[in-house]
Scaffold this motif. Structure first.
Motif, mmCIF file in Angstrom:
data_model
loop_
_atom_site.group_PDB
_atom_site.id
_atom_site.type_symbol
_atom_site.label_atom_id
_atom_site.label_comp_id
_atom_site.label_asym_id
_atom_site.label_seq_id
_atom_site.Cartn_x
_atom_site.Cartn_y
_atom_site.Cartn_z
ATOM 1 N N GLU A 37 -9.122 -16.139 -27.130
ATOM 2 C CA GLU A 37 -8.325 -16.628 -28.230
ATOM 3 C C GLU A 37 -7.644 -17.923 -27.815
ATOM 4 N N SER A 38 -7.369 -18.775 -28.794
ATOM 5 C CA SER A 38 -6.636 -19.998 -28.478
ATOM 6 C C SER A 38 -5.152 -19.733 -28.669
ATOM 7 N N SER A 39 -4.332 -20.457 -27.931
ATOM 8 C CA SER A 39 -2.891 -20.316 -28.038
ATOM 9 C C SER A 39 -2.417 -20.941 -29.342
ATOM 10 N N PRO A 40 -1.350 -20.388 -29.929
ATOM 11 C CA PRO A 40 -0.853 -20.934 -31.186
ATOM 12 C C PRO A 40 -0.065 -22.226 -30.965
ATOM 13 N N THR A 41 0.204 -22.912 -32.049
ATOM 14 C CA THR A 41 1.078 -24.075 -32.027
ATOM 15 C C THR A 41 2.438 -23.599 -32.533
ATOM 16 N N LEU A 42 3.495 -23.889 -31.753
ATOM 17 C CA LEU A 42 4.847 -23.440 -32.091
ATOM 18 C C LEU A 42 5.783 -24.640 -32.139
ATOM 19 N N THR A 43 6.906 -24.491 -32.852
ATOM 20 C CA THR A 43 7.903 -25.547 -32.902
ATOM 21 C C THR A 43 9.258 -24.998 -32.480
ATOM 22 N N VAL A 44 10.080 -25.897 -31.950
ATOM 23 C CA VAL A 44 11.445 -25.576 -31.554
ATOM 24 C C VAL A 44 12.255 -26.863 -31.649
ATOM 25 N N ALA A 45 13.519 -26.732 -31.967
ATOM 26 C CA ALA A 45 14.392 -27.904 -31.992
ATOM 27 C C ALA A 45 14.577 -28.404 -30.567
ATOM 28 N N ALA A 46 14.449 -29.696 -30.375
ATOM 29 C CA ALA A 46 14.614 -30.269 -29.037
ATOM 30 C C ALA A 46 15.986 -29.924 -28.469
ATOM 31 N N SER A 47 16.993 -29.806 -29.304
ATOM 32 C CA SER A 47 18.351 -29.495 -28.860
ATOM 33 C C SER A 47 18.480 -28.080 -28.276
ATOM 34 N N GLU A 48 17.518 -27.208 -28.557
ATOM 35 C CA GLU A 48 17.563 -25.843 -28.024
ATOM 36 C C GLU A 48 17.051 -25.748 -26.585
ATOM 37 N N VAL A 49 16.371 -26.783 -26.104
ATOM 38 C CA VAL A 49 15.829 -26.772 -24.743
ATOM 39 C C VAL A 49 16.865 -27.420 -23.826
ATOM 40 N N PRO A 50 17.498 -26.624 -22.940
ATOM 41 C CA PRO A 50 18.564 -27.183 -22.106
ATOM 42 C C PRO A 50 18.055 -28.212 -21.098
#
Length: 136
Positions: A37-50
């Protein structure tokens, strides 16, 4: 008349059965995490990544920000036995199962038991959102 198996037949049968069991065990312990299976594409707010650390996103990607504005991502699956990495420090991504440690800078192995790096994922940033997906 019922024939009793001789010693040679018993040993041959055991060898064949043991060999087949060994093949099954080898396949079950494979460290190939592709699963077809291929990995999914996900999103996150840049501000959430310390800054100076990171986070594990949906048990799929380890997203890190070693320095402000420098985002990188790797698969969150340890190549040793398929455990999901959990802890991210300033310099390391750590697998809880057997303590393999990977560099936040490039996913390379810092200490084993694994000798295979984390697979790099693609990160794109737009309007404060990070999109993480399989490397192309």
């Amino acid at each position: 008349m019922i024939r009793q198996p001789n010693r040679r037949r018993v040993i041959q049968a055991a060898a064949v059965t043991g060999g087949l069991a060994g093949v099954g065990l080898t396949a079950a312990c494979s460290s190939d995490d592709s699963g077809g299976e291929s990995s999914p594409t996900l999103t996150v707010a840049a501000s959430e990544v310390p800054v100076g650390s990171g986070l594990v996103l949906d048990n799929t990607y380890a997203v890190v920000q070693p320095t402000a504005g420098d985002f990188r991502a790797y698969t969150a699956i340890c190549p040793h036995q398929g455990c999901t990495v959990r802890e991210i420090t300033e310099t390391e991504i750590i697998c809880p199962c057997h303590s393999s440690r990977f560099s936040t800078a490039d996913g390379t192995v810092m200490s084993g038991p694994t000798d295979v790096p984390l697979k790099e994922a693609q990160v794109t940033e737009a309007d404060g959102q990070l999109t993480i997906g399989p490397a192309s």
